[in-house]
Scaffold this motif. Structure first.
Motif, PDB file in Angstrom:
ATOM      1  N   ASN A 203       0.798  -1.240  -0.109  1.00  0.00           N
ATOM      2  CA  ASN A 203       0.114   0.014  -0.094  1.00  0.00           C
ATOM      3  C   ASN A 203       1.021   1.110  -0.052  1.00  0.00           C
ATOM      4  OD1 ASN A 203      -2.438   1.532   0.297  1.00  0.00           O
ATOM      5  ND2 ASN A 203      -1.879   2.037   2.425  1.00  0.00           N
ATOM      6  N   ASN A 204       0.574   2.074  -0.924  1.00  0.00           N
ATOM      7  CA  ASN A 204       1.315   3.619  -1.099  1.00  0.00           C
ATOM      8  C   ASN A 204       2.566   3.347  -1.312  1.00  0.00           C
ATOM      9  OD1 ASN A 204       0.584   5.932  -1.153  1.00  0.00           O
ATOM     10  ND2 ASN A 204       0.940   6.665   1.076  1.00  0.00           N
ATOM     11  N   GLU A 211      -3.860   5.811  -1.831  1.00  0.00           N
ATOM     12  CA  GLU A 211      -3.654   4.366  -1.239  1.00  0.00           C
ATOM     13  C   GLU A 211      -4.883   4.137  -0.732  1.00  0.00           C
ATOM     14  OE1 GLU A 211      -3.059   4.561   2.635  1.00  0.00           O
ATOM     15  OE2 GLU A 211      -2.313   6.773   3.007  1.00  0.00           O
ATOM     16  N   GLU A 212      -4.939   3.098   0.279  1.00  0.00           N
ATOM     17  CA  GLU A 212      -6.310   2.480   0.692  1.00  0.00           C
ATOM     18  C   GLU A 212      -6.885   3.600   1.609  1.00  0.00           C
ATOM     19  OE1 GLU A 212      -4.676  -1.166   2.093  1.00  0.00           O
ATOM     20  OE2 GLU A 212      -4.270  -0.178   3.924  1.00  0.00           O
ATOM     21  N   ALA A 213      -6.233   4.357   2.305  1.00  0.00           N
ATOM     22  CA  ALA A 213      -6.858   5.255   3.075  1.00  0.00           C
ATOM     23  C   ALA A 213      -7.950   6.217   2.460  1.00  0.00           C
ATOM     24  CB  ALA A 213      -5.715   6.260   3.674  1.00  0.00           C
ATOM     25  N   THR A 216     -11.576   5.349   2.958  1.00  0.00           N
ATOM     26  CA  THR A 216     -12.092   5.848   4.301  1.00  0.00           C
ATOM     27  C   THR A 216     -11.751   7.128   4.740  1.00  0.00           C
ATOM     28  OG1 THR A 216     -10.225   4.896   5.295  1.00  0.00           O
ATOM     29  CG2 THR A 216     -12.145   3.475   5.166  1.00  0.00           C
ATOM     30  N   ALA A 217     -11.381   7.951   3.450  1.00  0.00           N
ATOM     31  CA  ALA A 217     -10.980   9.384   3.774  1.00  0.00           C
ATOM     32  C   ALA A 217     -12.065  10.217   4.222  1.00  0.00           C
ATOM     33  CB  ALA A 217     -10.363   9.920   2.434  1.00  0.00           C
ATOM     34  N   VAL A 221      -8.212  14.548   4.296  1.00  0.00           N
ATOM     35  CA  VAL A 221      -7.318  13.435   3.725  1.00  0.00           C
ATOM     36  C   VAL A 221      -7.502  13.993   2.027  1.00  0.00           C
ATOM     37  CG1 VAL A 221      -6.977  11.138   3.142  1.00  0.00           C
ATOM     38  CG2 VAL A 221      -7.350  11.978   5.395  1.00  0.00           C
ATOM     39  N   LYS A 295      -0.505  11.327   3.727  1.00  0.00           N
ATOM     40  CA  LYS A 295      -1.316  12.137   4.788  1.00  0.00           C
ATOM     41  C   LYS A 295      -1.695  11.016   5.906  1.00  0.00           C
ATOM     42  CE  LYS A 295      -3.287  15.983   2.424  1.00  0.00           C
ATOM     43  NZ  LYS A 295      -4.715  16.353   1.812  1.00  0.00           N
ATOM     44  N   VAL A 296      -1.788   9.724   5.572  1.00  0.00           N
ATOM     45  CA  VAL A 296      -2.318   8.661   6.411  1.00  0.00           C
ATOM     46  C   VAL A 296      -1.104   7.698   6.669  1.00  0.00           C
ATOM     47  CG1 VAL A 296      -4.185   7.322   7.223  1.00  0.00           C
ATOM     48  CG2 VAL A 296      -4.568   9.218   5.596  1.00  0.00           C
ATOM     49  N   ASN A 297      -0.962   6.694   5.688  1.00  0.00           N
ATOM     50  CA  ASN A 297      -0.140   5.924   5.732  1.00  0.00           C
ATOM     51  C   ASN A 297       1.358   6.376   4.967  1.00  0.00           C
ATOM     52  OD1 ASN A 297      -1.495   3.852   7.143  1.00  0.00           O
ATOM     53  ND2 ASN A 297      -2.894   4.200   5.024  1.00  0.00           N
ATOM     54  N   LYS A 339       6.110   9.642   6.255  1.00  0.00           N
ATOM     55  CA  LYS A 339       4.450  10.235   6.263  1.00  0.00           C
ATOM     56  C   LYS A 339       4.667  11.737   6.301  1.00  0.00           C
ATOM     57  CE  LYS A 339       2.545   7.599   9.701  1.00  0.00           C
ATOM     58  NZ  LYS A 339       1.803   7.227  10.730  1.00  0.00           N
TER      59      LYS A 339
END
Lengths: 527, 224
Positions: A203-204, A211-213, A216-217, A221, A295-297, A339
Motif C-alpha cells: 500500500n502507498n 492508497e487505501e486510506a 475511508t478518507a 485527507v 497523509k495517512v500511511n 509520512k
C-alpha cells in the motif's frame, strides 16, 4: 480674517476620509464563494441510474470454469467493447509517443524500468497480476487475443474478485466468477485501487497520494473522495470514452496529451481573488492545494537495493518500523518510509523523457529514471509538486547501463534473485529477457524518479499560505531559481545601495540635529 | 511678521494623504519584500495594491490641480540662491541665520526643494507607478500571447521598484527632519496642518552674495 485661518473641522474630515477609503478598499477586495464550485456540487450530487441489472441476464446464469468464459459472455452482448480494450493502455501497457531526440517510440510499463521493482522483463508472472488480462507470462503473450481480457478486475462489484499472487493476471482459485460476473457495474474506487493503491508491492509504496486510506478518507485527507466531501469515484474525474481513460502518470508517459487536470472541472480562474487566479498561469493547482502527501500511511522514499541479500541462518528475513512498514527485506534491500511529506517542486510542461533500457549513463551522477521537462520561460510549464523516489539499483559497470534483473521465480534454482540471491545470474537472465547486453560485472548506481502528486487534495482551508513560498528562508520553491519570486528574492546590489542610503540619511539627520542643538545652546541662537 | 496662507485646503489634503499612503505603501511593500512580518503576507499584498490604486487616483487629482492652478511652476528648477540654500543648511543654520529665500504663496519652495521635488515628480514617482503597474499586470500580456509587450521576467521590474522604495524612504527620513528647520521647530508643520504661516516682513533684510549671509539692515526684533 483671523476666524478663517484654520477650520478645526478639517482634521476630523480628513480622518473620516481616510476611514472611508480603508473601508471601501476592504470591501472591494472581499472574498466571495466561487460559483463554479456550487455548479459542481449540484452536478455530482446526481446518482448514476443503472440501466441493466446483470443478475437477470441468462448469459450470466453460468458456473464459469475459466475467467475467459466470463469475457466471452461479456462480449456476446457488448460485441465491440473488446476491440476498444485491445487498444487501451490498461491492456497494452504501452503507448506510441514522440520524444525529442528519440523520435517515435514506445513507452509504457511493458518496456520502461523504474527504481522500485525495476521492470517487468523476465518477471511478468508476478508483475502482470495488475494487468487487465490473463496469462501474460512472458514476452510471447498474444496482445491480439481478446479472450484474455480481464473485464472483471475493473467492473466487478462483488468485492471478492481477487487476482492471485504470481498468477500472471489470473484470478485466485477461490473467486466466485458467477457472483463477480453478475455484479458488474461502473468501476469503483475499490476496482481502481486494487492495482493503483498497491503498486510497487504494497500500500502507498509508489504514489504517496494513492492508497487505501482514500477508501475511508475524510475531507482533510481527500476533499474529492471523502465520505463527508465530494464522495467521488475515480472515474468521476478520470472519465473514459471507449475504454480510454483520461489522465496518465509520467513514470510511463511522455507527451502533453490526454492529461487529466483540475481545470477541467474547476475552470481556469477558480478563485474569487484575482491575485490567486494569476498564480494559475505559472503554478499548478496541486502545488498549493496538496501541501503534503502520504497523509495517512507512509510512502516509500528511498530504496537501497545494494543492501539486499543479507541472510539470517541462511534465510531471508525482514525488519519493520513501529508502523509496520518494512525497513529491510533480504529480497529487496533497505527502505526509508515517510509520512506527511512536503513535496519537491519542479517546472513541468507535460512532456517527459525517460531512462530507456540500453541508455548509457554516468555512474558518478544520479540517474534520472524520468525527467520532467519545463522551465520558467516555457509558456506551457507550471510548477507542480512531485514525490521524488530515490534509490540505489543494479547497474552494469562495463556497459554503463541500468540492469533489468530477474527478480521473480516460482522456485529456487531458476535464477530469480528473490529465491537465489545471486545478482549475477539475475542480471544475466533479466537482460537476456529484454534483449540487452550484460557484461558480467555489476555495481549499484544512484537513481531518482519524479512522481507528480495529484491526489489527496486538501480542503481550501488547508491550502498553502503565501509565506510557504514567498519567504526569504525555507521557501518551498527554494530550488527553483530561474525566476524572481517576491518575498524570496532580492537584488544584492540594490539592497546594499538602499541600506547605505537609509543609514546615511539617519546619520546625516542625527549629526545635523545634534549640531543645531549644540549651536543653539552655545550661541542662544533661535532654534 | 505677517500671516500668510501658504497651503490651501486641497494642497494640505493632497500632502497628508500622499504622506499616509506612501508610508503605508512602504510598510506593506517591505513586508512583501520579506523584510519583516506585520500584516501577514496576503494582507500586505492586498493592502499594498489597494493603497497603490488610491495613490494613483490622488496623483491624477494632484496633476490636475498643479496644471489648472499654475502651481507646477513651483517646481521649475532655479540655480539662483541654490548655493546660499546649501550654505544655510551647512553653516548658517547653526548660527541662527535667517532663511536665504523668501517664502510666499507664489514661491513656496527653496531651490533645493525645487530640485528634489522635481526629481521625485518626474523621476522617482513615475518609476514607482510604472514599475508598480507592471508588477501588478505583467502576467497578462504573456498569458494572452502578446509577446511583443510581454515581460518575461519580474526581476527587472521588482528590482527597480525596490530601488525606488529605498529612495522614497530615505526622502521621508530627511524630509521629516527638515520640517523642523523652519522659522521655529514647529512652524513648517503648523503651516502644513493649518495652511497659515507667519512670514517675516523682510523688506528690511538683504541677501549679500559675497558673504552669503542675510544681513539685517535695521536692528529690529519682531515678536508675534
Amino acid at each position: 480674517m483671523k476666524n478663517n485661518r484654520f477650520n478645526p473641522l478639517g482634521v476630523p474630515i480628513f480622518i473620516g476620509a481616510m476611514l472611508v477609503i480603508a473601508v471601501v478598499g476592504q470591501l472591494i477586495t472581499q472574498q466571495r464563494e466561487s460559483d463554479s464550485l456550487e455548479r459542481l456540487k449540484i452536478q455530482y450530487a446526481k446518482p448514476h441510474q443503472v440501466a441493466v441489472d446483470h443478475q437477470k441476464l441468462p448469459e450470466l446464469q453460468v458456473n464459469f470454469k475459466a475467467p475467459q468464459d466470463v469475457t466471452r459472455a461479456c462480449v456476446s452482448c457488448h460485441t465491440e467493447r473488446h476491440k476498444e480494450l485491445l487498444n487501451s493502455s490498461h491492456w497494452k501497457w504501452a503507448r506510441e509517443v514522440y520524444i525529442p531526440g528519440r523520435g517515435v517510440t514506445i513507452v509504457g510499463k511493458k518496456n520502461m524500468i523504474n527504481n522500485f521493482c525495476i521492470g517487468i522483463g523476465s518477471n511478468e508472472v508476478s508483475c502482470t497480476r495488475c494487468h487487465a488480462g490473463y496469462g501474460w507470462e512472458d514476452a510471447s503473450f498474444d496482445f491480439k487475443n481478446w479472450e484474455n481480457i480481464d473485464c472483471l478486475v475493473c467492473h466487478d462489484n462483488s468485492g471478492q474478485y481477487l487476482k492471485s499472487r504470481g498468477g500472471a493476471g489470473y484470478p485466485d482459485s477461490q473467486t466466485d466468477l458467477r457472483l463477480a460476473a453478475q455484479s458488474v457495474a461502473l468501476p469503483t474506487r475499490d476496482n481502481c485501487g486494487s492495482c493503483h493503491f498497491y503498486s510497487g508491492g504494497g500500500n502507498n509504496v509508489k504514489h504517496g497520494d494513492l492508497e487505501e486510506a482514500i477508501l475511508t478518507a475524510d475531507r482533510n485527507v481527500d476533499v474529492h473522495m471523502a465520505f463527508d466531501g465530494g464522495n467521488l469515484e475515480c472515474i468521476a474525474c478520470h472519465e473514459a470514452e471507449n475504454h480510454r481513460m483520461l489522465g496518465k502518470l509520467y513514470s510511463v508517459s511522455s507527451m502533453n496529451r490526454n492529461r487529466m487536470n483540475c481545470e477541467k472541472c474547476h475552470g481556469d480562474f477558480p478563485h474569487s481573488q484575482n491575485i490567486l487566479n494569476e498564480h494559475t498561469i505559472k503554478v499548478a493547482c496541486q502545488t498549493c492545494h496538496i501541501p503534503e502527501f502520504a497523509k495517512v500511511n507512509a510512502t516509500k522514499m528511498y530504496w537501497d537495493w545494494s543492501q539486499a541479500g543479507k541472510l539470517k541462518d541462511g534465510k531471508a528475513y525482514s525488519e519493520e518500523d513501529e508502523d509496520g512498514n518494512d525497513i529491510y527485506l533480504s529480497i529487496k534491500g533497505a527502505f526509508k518510509w515517510e509520512k506527511h511529506v512536503k513535496p519537491e517542486y519542479v517546472w513541468f510542461n507535460g512532456t517527459a523523457d525517460h531512462y530507456f533500457l540500453g541508455d548509457k549513463v554516468d555512474k558518478t551522477k544520479t540517474v534520472k529514471m524520468n525527467s520532467l521537462n519545463g522551465d520558467y520561460r516555457d509558456r506551457d510549464a507550471k510548477i507542480i509538486p512531485v514525490k521524488v523516489h530515490r534509490s540505489k539499483q543494479i547497474y552494469d559497470c562495463c556497459n554503463k547501463t541500468i540492469i533489468q534483473p530477474k527478480l521473480y521465480a516460482e522456485e529456487k534454482g531458476r535464477g530469480g534473485y528473490w529465491k537465489d540471491f545471486d545478482w549475477n545470474i539475475a542480471a544475466k537472465l533479466g537482460m537476456e529477457a529484454v534483449n540487452e547486453a550484460y557484461s558480467g560485472k555489476y555495481c549499484f548506481v544512484k537513481t531518482e524518479m519524479s512522481w507528480p502528486v495529484n491526489h489527496m487534495v486538501s480542503p481550501k482551508e488547508g491550502a498553502l499560505t503565501c509565506t510557504e513560498c514567498h519567504t526569504r528562508t525555507g521557501s518551498r520553491l527554494a530550488s527553483l531559481t530561474d525566476f524572481y519570486l517576491p518575498g524570496r528574492d532580492s537584488n544584492r546590489f540594490v539592497e546594499i545601495i538602499g541600506k547605505i542610503l537609509l543609514i546615511l540619511s539617519v546619520i546625516g539627520v542625527l549629526i545635523h540635529a545634534l549640531m543645531r542643538i549644540i549651536a543653539s545652546k552655545k550661541g542662544g541662537a533661535q532654534s | 511678521m505677517k500671516s500668510v496662507k501658504i497651503y490651501n485646503r486641497f494642497e494640505r489634503f493632497w500632502h497628508w494623504m500622499q504622506a499616509a499612503l506612501i508610508i503605508f505603501l512602504a510598510m506593506t511593500g517591505l513586508e512583501i519584500h520579506g523584510s519583516f512580518t506585520f500584516f501577514g503576507y496576503e494582507q500586505a499584498v492586498r493592502y499594498h495594491s489597494t493603497a497603490a490604486v488610491f495613490l494613483m487616483i490622488l496623483i491624477v487629482f494632484a496633476i490636475f490641480w498643479h496644471f489648472t492652478t499654475g502651481n507646477w511652476k513651483q517646481y521649475l528648477p532655479t540655480f539662483e540662491n541654490l548655493r546660499a540654500q546649501i550654505d544655510f543648511y551647512l553653516t548658517g543654520i547653526f548660527r541662527g541665520a535667517a532663511h536665504p529665500v523668501k517664502r510666499d504663496v507664489l514661491s513656496k519652495l527653496n531651490p533645493i526643494q525645487r530640485l528634489v521635488y522635481l526629481g521625485l515628480k518626474i523621476l522617482v514617482i513615475p518609476i514607482m507607478v510604472s514599475s508598480g503597474l507592471l508588477y501588478m499586470y505583467y502576467r497578462y500580456p504573456q498569458r494572452e500571447g502578446m509577446v511583443g509587450i510581454g515581460i518575461f521576467e519580474l526581476k527587472s521590474v521588482a528590482v527597480l521598484h525596490t530601488l525606488g522604495a529605498y529612495i522614497l524612504i530615505a526622502f521621508i527620513i530627511t524630509h521629516l527632519y527638515l520640517i523642523t528647520t523652519g522659522q521655529t521647530v514647529g512652524s513648517n508643520l503648523k503651516a502644513m496642518i493649518t495652511g497659515w504661516e507667519d512670514i517675516e516682513d523682510d523688506d528690511d533684510k538683504v541677501y549679500n552674495p559675497k558673504t552669503t549671509e542675510i544681513e539685517v539692515k535695521a536692528d529690529e526684533t519682531t515678536t508675534n
